[in-house]
Design a protein around this motif. Structure first.
Motif, PDB file in Angstrom:
ATOM      1  N   MET A 256       0.211  -2.109   3.404  1.00  0.00           N
ATOM      2  CA  MET A 256      -0.130  -0.992   2.521  1.00  0.00           C
ATOM      3  C   MET A 256      -0.514   0.250   3.316  1.00  0.00           C
ATOM      4  O   MET A 256      -0.086   1.358   3.008  1.00  0.00           O
ATOM      5  N   SER A 257      -1.376   0.069   4.317  1.00  0.00           N
ATOM      6  CA  SER A 257      -1.994   1.196   5.014  1.00  0.00           C
ATOM      7  C   SER A 257      -1.222   1.583   6.274  1.00  0.00           C
ATOM      8  O   SER A 257      -0.279   0.911   6.682  1.00  0.00           O
ATOM      9  N   GLY A 258      -1.660   2.680   6.898  1.00  0.00           N
ATOM     10  CA  GLY A 258      -1.061   3.135   8.152  1.00  0.00           C
ATOM     11  C   GLY A 258       0.058   4.134   7.927  1.00  0.00           C
ATOM     12  O   GLY A 258       0.594   4.280   6.822  1.00  0.00           O
ATOM     13  N   ILE A 263       1.876   3.012   1.267  1.00  0.00           N
ATOM     14  CA  ILE A 263       1.195   4.135   0.618  1.00  0.00           C
ATOM     15  C   ILE A 263       1.717   5.452   1.173  1.00  0.00           C
ATOM     16  O   ILE A 263       2.077   6.369   0.419  1.00  0.00           O
ATOM     17  N   ALA A 264       1.789   5.549   2.506  1.00  0.00           N
ATOM     18  CA  ALA A 264       2.298   6.769   3.128  1.00  0.00           C
ATOM     19  C   ALA A 264       3.791   6.935   2.873  1.00  0.00           C
ATOM     20  O   ALA A 264       4.272   8.049   2.624  1.00  0.00           O
ATOM     21  N   GLY A 265       4.534   5.831   2.908  1.00  0.00           N
ATOM     22  CA  GLY A 265       5.983   5.908   2.777  1.00  0.00           C
ATOM     23  C   GLY A 265       6.460   6.376   1.422  1.00  0.00           C
ATOM     24  O   GLY A 265       7.557   6.937   1.303  1.00  0.00           O
ATOM     25  N   LEU A 266       5.652   6.155   0.386  1.00  0.00           N
ATOM     26  CA  LEU A 266       6.048   6.551  -0.964  1.00  0.00           C
ATOM     27  C   LEU A 266       5.212   7.710  -1.510  1.00  0.00           C
ATOM     28  O   LEU A 266       5.368   8.093  -2.671  1.00  0.00           O
ATOM     29  N   ALA A 267       4.347   8.256  -0.670  1.00  0.00           N
ATOM     30  CA  ALA A 267       3.369   9.256  -1.132  1.00  0.00           C
ATOM     31  C   ALA A 267       4.020  10.493  -1.721  1.00  0.00           C
ATOM     32  O   ALA A 267       3.504  11.081  -2.681  1.00  0.00           O
ATOM     33  N   GLU A 268       5.146  10.934  -1.173  1.00  0.00           N
ATOM     34  CA  GLU A 268       5.752  12.197  -1.599  1.00  0.00           C
ATOM     35  C   GLU A 268       6.645  12.050  -2.826  1.00  0.00           C
ATOM     36  O   GLU A 268       7.130  13.059  -3.353  1.00  0.00           O
ATOM     37  N   LEU A 269       6.865  10.833  -3.277  1.00  0.00           N
ATOM     38  CA  LEU A 269       7.756  10.621  -4.417  1.00  0.00           C
ATOM     39  C   LEU A 269       7.023  10.813  -5.735  1.00  0.00           C
ATOM     40  O   LEU A 269       5.843  10.488  -5.856  1.00  0.00           O
ATOM     41  N   ARG A 270       7.747  11.333  -6.736  1.00  0.00           N
ATOM     42  CA  ARG A 270       7.192  11.437  -8.077  1.00  0.00           C
ATOM     43  C   ARG A 270       7.439  10.107  -8.793  1.00  0.00           C
ATOM     44  O   ARG A 270       8.563   9.780  -9.176  1.00  0.00           O
ATOM     45  N   ARG A 274       2.110   3.352 -10.012  1.00  0.00           N
ATOM     46  CA  ARG A 274       2.296   2.601  -8.768  1.00  0.00           C
ATOM     47  C   ARG A 274       1.370   1.388  -8.798  1.00  0.00           C
ATOM     48  O   ARG A 274       0.151   1.537  -8.915  1.00  0.00           O
ATOM     49  N   VAL A 275       1.951   0.198  -8.666  1.00  0.00           N
ATOM     50  CA  VAL A 275       1.164  -1.028  -8.776  1.00  0.00           C
ATOM     51  C   VAL A 275       1.522  -1.972  -7.641  1.00  0.00           C
ATOM     52  O   VAL A 275       2.704  -2.280  -7.430  1.00  0.00           O
ATOM     53  N   PHE A 276       0.519  -2.437  -6.907  1.00  0.00           N
ATOM     54  CA  PHE A 276       0.753  -3.434  -5.861  1.00  0.00           C
ATOM     55  C   PHE A 276       0.745  -4.833  -6.471  1.00  0.00           C
ATOM     56  O   PHE A 276      -0.165  -5.198  -7.227  1.00  0.00           O
ATOM     57  N   VAL A 277       1.762  -5.614  -6.129  1.00  0.00           N
ATOM     58  CA  VAL A 277       1.875  -7.008  -6.549  1.00  0.00           C
ATOM     59  C   VAL A 277       2.050  -7.882  -5.304  1.00  0.00           C
ATOM     60  O   VAL A 277       2.117  -7.374  -4.193  1.00  0.00           O
ATOM     61  N   HIS A 278       2.127  -9.212  -5.499  1.00  0.00           N
ATOM     62  CA  HIS A 278       2.355 -10.148  -4.384  1.00  0.00           C
ATOM     63  C   HIS A 278       1.299  -9.951  -3.290  1.00  0.00           C
ATOM     64  O   HIS A 278       1.593  -9.674  -2.130  1.00  0.00           O
ATOM     65  N   ILE A 279       0.034 -10.128  -3.644  1.00  0.00           N
ATOM     66  CA  ILE A 279      -1.087  -9.811  -2.760  1.00  0.00           C
ATOM     67  C   ILE A 279      -1.599 -11.081  -2.086  1.00  0.00           C
ATOM     68  O   ILE A 279      -1.928 -12.065  -2.748  1.00  0.00           O
ATOM     69  N   ASN A 280      -1.669 -11.056  -0.780  1.00  0.00           N
ATOM     70  CA  ASN A 280      -2.068 -12.235  -0.021  1.00  0.00           C
ATOM     71  C   ASN A 280      -3.576 -12.471  -0.087  1.00  0.00           C
ATOM     72  O   ASN A 280      -4.370 -11.537  -0.267  1.00  0.00           O
ATOM     73  N   VAL A 296      -7.043   2.466  -1.909  1.00  0.00           N
ATOM     74  CA  VAL A 296      -5.797   2.273  -2.650  1.00  0.00           C
ATOM     75  C   VAL A 296      -5.837   3.045  -3.966  1.00  0.00           C
ATOM     76  O   VAL A 296      -4.883   3.728  -4.340  1.00  0.00           O
ATOM     77  N   LYS A 297      -6.949   2.948  -4.686  1.00  0.00           N
ATOM     78  CA  LYS A 297      -7.085   3.663  -5.949  1.00  0.00           C
ATOM     79  C   LYS A 297      -7.054   5.174  -5.736  1.00  0.00           C
ATOM     80  O   LYS A 297      -6.434   5.906  -6.520  1.00  0.00           O
ATOM     81  N   ALA A 298      -7.691   5.638  -4.672  1.00  0.00           N
ATOM     82  CA  ALA A 298      -7.712   7.067  -4.386  1.00  0.00           C
ATOM     83  C   ALA A 298      -6.314   7.594  -4.082  1.00  0.00           C
ATOM     84  O   ALA A 298      -6.019   8.777  -4.322  1.00  0.00           O
ATOM     85  N   ALA A 299      -5.459   6.726  -3.568  1.00  0.00           N
ATOM     86  CA  ALA A 299      -4.082   7.111  -3.251  1.00  0.00           C
ATOM     87  C   ALA A 299      -3.173   7.021  -4.476  1.00  0.00           C
ATOM     88  O   ALA A 299      -1.974   7.281  -4.373  1.00  0.00           O
TER      89      ALA A 299
END
Length: 312
Positions: A256-258, A263-270, A274-280, A296-299
């Motif tokens: 997710m981070s870094g 989060i960074a890779g999709l930040a510029e997309l409209r 956005r929902v994270f699934v498949h969480i270890n 994560v919520k702030a992003a």
């Protein structure tokens, strides 16, 4: 279209049966803000009567028991199900093992890529699903497809599948090459765009993804919702937790981070939602009181929980 997240954890679920890491201990003791989760799966329906599952986790019996919509209706035949089809995004155990629990001679259809269907064919245990009752159908890449039940009746759910960077299933790796990465960009792991005739915008389900490239960014632009791989928060998370020796990348999952994370890779997309699934079970975002969960919520992201429902 209604969509329900019936399983939001990665393989092993949360807490994992043999895991004594602090997060699993917190879940077992009922710590506030730490919720148990079953293994990765979602369900979609256009009429609330017939449902299409996306992946069949080992926890499918529990998920059906927790989801009234997936149970036989009171006035239905003595053997019946509202599950019309199951679509598989890869051949990982946490996505295919649940098929064996659906073996009671009940008609439904299986949709998967050529690679995943070949894996099922090579494992004779899946023959408990009689092809005469449970047809196996190939997902054509990058082509919209109407999902039909075993008898060919349209469920109203449409999908478009597309390859994403990933890896082959763990049990398909060559044991003689433990240091190889077994990456695959050729359809061993896919994402799907889910829609229907009356849905508003596109919903993308991508529970496994090793890298965000330009093609994926283009595809996800202007999506109404993206359900994305949230396996680990940092790439070395399992190593730092002391529970494993593999990085997220080695397992075929993007952190997710870094700077190179999702989060960074999709930040510029409209993107609408956005929902994270498949969480270890090692991911600190599972603790709603953690700094990582707050980040994560702030992003602009949500952390999926079993039972979450949305309409489009």
């Amino acid at each position: 279209m209604r969509l329900k997240i019936i399983g939001s954890a990665a393989g092993g679920g949360f807490p994992q049966w043999n895991c004594n890491y602090r997060l699993s201990r917190a879940a077992r003791t009922g710590m506030a803000g730490v919720h148990s989760r079953t293994q990765s799966s979602i369900a979609a329906s256009v009429d609330g009567a017939g449902w299409v599952l996306f992946n069949a986790s080992p926890d499918i019996r529990q998920q059906i028991a927790q989801t009234p919509e997936l149970q036989p209706a009171q006035d239905a035949p003595l053997r019946s199900t509202p599950i019309r089809a199951v679509l598989l995004t890869n051949a990982d155990v946490d996505h295919v093992a649940g098929l064996l629990s659906l073996r009671e001679r009940q008609p439904f259809a299986i949709y998967a890529t050529t690679q995943v269907l070949a894996t099922l064919e090579a494992n004779s245990i899946f023959n408990v699903l009689d092809p005469a009752l449970v047809p196996r159908r190939t997902l054509p890449p990058a082509e919209e497809l109407a999902i039909c039940d075993a008898d060919g009746l349209n469920t109203g759910v449409t999908v478009e599948s597309f390859a994403v960077p990933g890896k082959i299933a763990l049990y398909l790796e060559e044991r003689s090459r433990p240091d190889a990465n077994f990456r695959s960009d050729a359809g061993d792991t896919i994402g799907v765009r889910i829609g229907s005739a009356g849905s508003r915008g596109s919903v993308f389900y991508i529970p496994g993804c090793a890298r965000i490239d330009a093609a994926l960014r283009t595809r996800l632009a202007d999506a109404a919702c993206v359900l994305f791989d949230g396996t680990v928060y940092t790439d070395d998370e399992m190593i730092a937790a002391g529970v494993g020796q593999k990085t997220g990348a080695r397992m075929g999952h993007l952190a997710m981070s870094g700077d190179d994370g999702s989060i960074a890779g999709l930040a510029e997309l409209r993107i609408g939602r956005r929902v994270f699934v498949h969480i270890n079970n090692t991911n600190p975002v599972l603790d709603e009181n953690s700094a990582e969960h707050a980040a994560v919520k702030a992003a602009g992201w949500e952390v999926a929980r079993d039972g979450m429902e949305m309409e489009f």
